[in-house]
Design a protein around this motif. Structure first.
Motif, PDB file in Angstrom:
ATOM      1  N   ARG A  54       0.833  -1.202   0.000  1.00 52.12           N
ATOM      2  CA  ARG A  54       0.000   0.000   0.000  1.00 52.12           C
ATOM      3  C   ARG A  54       0.872   1.257   0.000  1.00 52.12           C
ATOM      4  O   ARG A  54       0.613   2.211  -0.737  1.00 52.12           O
ATOM      5  CB  ARG A  54      -0.932  -0.025   1.211  1.00 52.12           C
ATOM      6  N   ASP A  56       3.937   1.464  -1.171  1.00 49.81           N
ATOM      7  CA  ASP A  56       4.571   1.544  -2.490  1.00 49.81           C
ATOM      8  C   ASP A  56       3.613   2.137  -3.518  1.00 49.81           C
ATOM      9  O   ASP A  56       4.012   2.976  -4.336  1.00 49.81           O
ATOM     10  CB  ASP A  56       5.041   0.165  -2.954  1.00 49.81           C
ATOM     11  N   ARG A  57       2.353   1.696  -3.493  1.00 47.55           N
ATOM     12  CA  ARG A  57       1.356   2.261  -4.407  1.00 47.55           C
ATOM     13  C   ARG A  57       1.158   3.748  -4.140  1.00 47.55           C
ATOM     14  O   ARG A  57       1.071   4.545  -5.071  1.00 47.55           O
ATOM     15  CB  ARG A  57       0.028   1.517  -4.292  1.00 47.55           C
ATOM     16  N   HIS A  58       1.111   4.118  -2.869  1.00 44.79           N
ATOM     17  CA  HIS A  58       0.938   5.524  -2.490  1.00 44.79           C
ATOM     18  C   HIS A  58       2.126   6.353  -2.987  1.00 44.79           C
ATOM     19  O   HIS A  58       1.943   7.449  -3.536  1.00 44.79           O
ATOM     20  CB  HIS A  58       0.792   5.635  -0.972  1.00 44.79           C
ATOM     21  N   ASP A  59       3.341   5.834  -2.818  1.00 47.72           N
ATOM     22  CA  ASP A  59       4.533   6.538  -3.293  1.00 47.72           C
ATOM     23  C   ASP A  59       4.530   6.675  -4.814  1.00 47.72           C
ATOM     24  O   ASP A  59       4.937   7.706  -5.351  1.00 47.72           O
ATOM     25  CB  ASP A  59       5.802   5.826  -2.835  1.00 47.72           C
ATOM     26  N   GLU A  60       4.082   5.625  -5.506  1.00 48.65           N
ATOM     27  CA  GLU A  60       4.026   5.672  -6.962  1.00 48.65           C
ATOM     28  C   GLU A  60       3.030   6.743  -7.427  1.00 48.65           C
ATOM     29  O   GLU A  60       3.321   7.519  -8.340  1.00 48.65           O
ATOM     30  CB  GLU A  60       3.627   4.299  -7.515  1.00 48.65           C
ATOM     31  N   VAL A  61       1.877   6.814  -6.795  1.00 47.21           N
ATOM     32  CA  VAL A  61       0.891   7.841  -7.141  1.00 47.21           C
ATOM     33  C   VAL A  61       1.460   9.222  -6.837  1.00 47.21           C
ATOM     34  O   VAL A  61       1.334  10.153  -7.643  1.00 47.21           O
ATOM     35  CB  VAL A  61      -0.440   7.603  -6.397  1.00 47.21           C
ATOM     36  N   ARG A  62       2.101   9.364  -5.702  1.00 47.77           N
ATOM     37  CA  ARG A  62       2.705  10.643  -5.343  1.00 47.77           C
ATOM     38  C   ARG A  62       3.776  11.052  -6.365  1.00 47.77           C
ATOM     39  O   ARG A  62       3.864  12.207  -6.762  1.00 47.77           O
ATOM     40  CB  ARG A  62       3.314  10.565  -3.947  1.00 47.77           C
ATOM     41  N   ARG A  63       4.582  10.083  -6.808  1.00 48.69           N
ATOM     42  CA  ARG A  63       5.602  10.370  -7.808  1.00 48.69           C
ATOM     43  C   ARG A  63       4.968  10.801  -9.128  1.00 48.69           C
ATOM     44  O   ARG A  63       5.406  11.762  -9.755  1.00 48.69           O
ATOM     45  CB  ARG A  63       6.481   9.139  -8.024  1.00 48.69           C
ATOM     46  N   LEU A  64       3.916  10.099  -9.548  1.00 50.45           N
ATOM     47  CA  LEU A  64       3.245  10.457 -10.800  1.00 50.45           C
ATOM     48  C   LEU A  64       2.607  11.839 -10.719  1.00 50.45           C
ATOM     49  O   LEU A  64       2.667  12.617 -11.677  1.00 50.45           O
ATOM     50  CB  LEU A  64       2.191   9.406 -11.150  1.00 50.45           C
ATOM     51  N   GLN A  67       5.147  14.527 -11.094  1.00 54.96           N
ATOM     52  CA  GLN A  67       5.596  14.700 -12.469  1.00 54.96           C
ATOM     53  C   GLN A  67       4.648  15.595 -13.257  1.00 54.96           C
ATOM     54  O   GLN A  67       5.037  16.192 -14.254  1.00 54.96           O
ATOM     55  CB  GLN A  67       5.732  13.354 -13.169  1.00 54.96           C
TER      56      GLN A  67
END
Length: 94
Positions: A54, A56-64, A67
């Motif tokens: 969860r 990791d998914r949150h970090d990925e969304v935050r990274r996107l 951008q």
């Protein structure tokens, strides 16, 4: 004469319940295998793995989202050009 005897599981002696629970545990291990029996340690590890996934998914969304800067879309670029380069800036103090 009043009926004061307890009903249900209270009537069954603890030793009988203990034997029944032990038998159920043994049958579970025989049917699904000892490696797949759920334990408190296994449940805790699954919860840790779910929390990490969860995060990791949150970090990925935050990274996107990071951008997608304000000036990256044509609409926001057009609105910035229409307002001017000094929009949103404070006037310099003299």
């Amino acid at each position: 004469m009043s009926n004061t005897q307890p009903n249900g599981l209270v009537e069954i002696p603890r030793s009988v319940l203990s034997i029944a629970v032990g038998m159920i545990d043994t049958v579970e291990r025989a049917v699904i295998g000892p490696a797949r029996v759920r334990t408190a340690r296994g449940n805790a590890w699954e919860a840790i793995c779910a929390d990490r996934a969860r995060a990791d998914r949150h970090d990925e969304v935050r990274r996107l989202v990071s951008q997608l800067s304000v000036g990256s879309s044509p609409r926001s670029s057009a609105s910035q050009a229409a307002v001017g380069p000094s929009a949103g800036r404070r006037p310099a103090r003299s």
